[in-house]
Write a protein that holds these residues in place. Sequence first.
Motif, PDB file in Angstrom:
ATOM      1  N   ARG A 120      38.189  41.428  51.279  1.00  0.00           N
ATOM      2  CA  ARG A 120      37.500  40.142  51.331  1.00  0.00           C
ATOM      3  C   ARG A 120      37.658  39.384  50.022  1.00  0.00           C
ATOM      4  NH1 ARG A 120      32.317  41.712  51.873  1.00  0.00           N
ATOM      5  NH2 ARG A 120      31.864  41.406  49.659  1.00  0.00           N
ATOM      6  N   ASP A 121      37.538  40.103  48.909  1.00  0.00           N
ATOM      7  CA  ASP A 121      37.674  39.458  47.601  1.00  0.00           C
ATOM      8  C   ASP A 121      39.082  38.899  47.403  1.00  0.00           C
ATOM      9  OD1 ASP A 121      35.050  40.113  47.055  1.00  0.00           O
ATOM     10  OD2 ASP A 121      35.560  41.950  45.961  1.00  0.00           O
ATOM     11  N   LEU A 122      40.090  39.650  47.830  1.00  0.00           N
ATOM     12  CA  LEU A 122      41.467  39.176  47.710  1.00  0.00           C
ATOM     13  C   LEU A 122      41.695  37.930  48.561  1.00  0.00           C
ATOM     14  CD1 LEU A 122      43.427  42.567  47.817  1.00  0.00           C
ATOM     15  CD2 LEU A 122      43.227  41.027  45.854  1.00  0.00           C
ATOM     16  N   ASP A 123      41.109  37.922  49.744  1.00  0.00           N
ATOM     17  CA  ASP A 123      41.268  36.762  50.616  1.00  0.00           C
ATOM     18  C   ASP A 123      40.586  35.527  50.027  1.00  0.00           C
ATOM     19  OD1 ASP A 123      42.160  35.685  53.262  1.00  0.00           O
ATOM     20  OD2 ASP A 123      40.010  35.341  53.483  1.00  0.00           O
ATOM     21  N   ASP A 124      39.433  35.739  49.386  1.00  0.00           N
ATOM     22  CA  ASP A 124      38.723  34.618  48.759  1.00  0.00           C
ATOM     23  C   ASP A 124      39.572  33.965  47.671  1.00  0.00           C
ATOM     24  OD1 ASP A 124      36.544  35.035  50.362  1.00  0.00           O
ATOM     25  OD2 ASP A 124      35.390  36.163  48.866  1.00  0.00           O
TER      26      ASP A 124
END
Length: 417
Positions: free
Chosen positions: A342-346
């Motif tokens: 999720r953090d990478l996608d953000d």
Amino acid sequence: MNGEDETAAAHGGVLVELPLADAAPDFNLEKAVCSHGLFMMAPNQWYPHSKTLKRPLRLNLAGDETSSLMVHVSHPTHSAHALHLRVFGTRALSPQQQQSLLNQVRRMLRLSDQENRKVVDFQKVHEKAKETGFGRVFRSPTLFEDIIKCMLLCNCQWSRTLSMAQSLCELQSELQNPLPNTSNITAPKSPKTEVNLFAPKTPARKESNKKSRLEVDYCASTTIANFPSPSELANLEVEFLAKRCNLGYRASRVINLARGVIDGGIKLTEIEFACERDTLSNLSDYDKLAEKLRVIDGFGPFTCANVLMCIGYYHVIPTDSETIRHLKQVHAKTSTKKTIERDLDDIYGKYAPFQFLAYWSEVWRFYEEWFGNLSKMPRSSYKLITAANMRPKKASGSKRTKVPLEDGSTKKRRLNS
């Protein structure tokens, strides 16, 4: 005949040109090579002063895999539209041999029409990458070599990864020039490799950081040999390979892969061919290829994502502790295994389908902020590029040291005491 041609001729070399075609206007050999840790792994050698990549390449990947010649790849100023391949150890090359060498260099530097389009499209959505010339990520001349090297990246320090790659190349030289009393190197192999040889297995535990007596510095050997081929590895004994190259549990995985390729159970050509189609419009193929790769012994999510990146899929970012460290240091993100995706996608989702290229351009830039221009770093210093040497400076208990560069200058960096 220019100076380069005369040098090649004087040493019994043959000069072969590789046209850059549409890549010519913006192509930079130094940036194309020095863009990923794979360029630091044997048998690759980068020479900063001449901006030349040197390594052995096989003359015939489809047939005899044992005949290799040393190849120097350069981009002379007088040859803006073509790279020069200086091939040593021969006075003539057949058209088939020339094509084999050209194909291997094209693969390493990602010079296919498809990869050229990806560079252009990525730089359209990432202005910083266009400014710095980032867009090509170095890889090996074959998918087999990429896979083995991706396996070597798992569960160990970078210095050991370099050492294992170097040892495999030294072993290849020994296999081509066997010494007396080496009959225990190989073992009888069954006519057909069992299917369960490639069944998924529980990942081995992380190995000790203690330095093995077999672990050597990347530059310790003066003999430059090629990376071993599947046929050269398939008949080795696991115990011998584990001890000779300090591979540990990886030895069985390397041999299983080699046997699978030789026996036809693992079809690397088909896997790579599937990516030669337009990956930007066939991202659904990623999951199908991932399924094929995950049945290979040793293929966890990290290795699988790395291999598919090498093939040409850039929308998935391989994640490990280094990814978590980078997000914490650069983006102040306290990520965990559960939140990392999720953090990478953000952060990088806006660059789809080039999330990996956006991430890696940032990681590589971060490395160079700590260690200086990595293309100028001597090979003896490659092992210093570790997370432990990139920790933020603390109030006490730290000191600054200098990393030597090839041009004689130094780059200060912090080392925790």
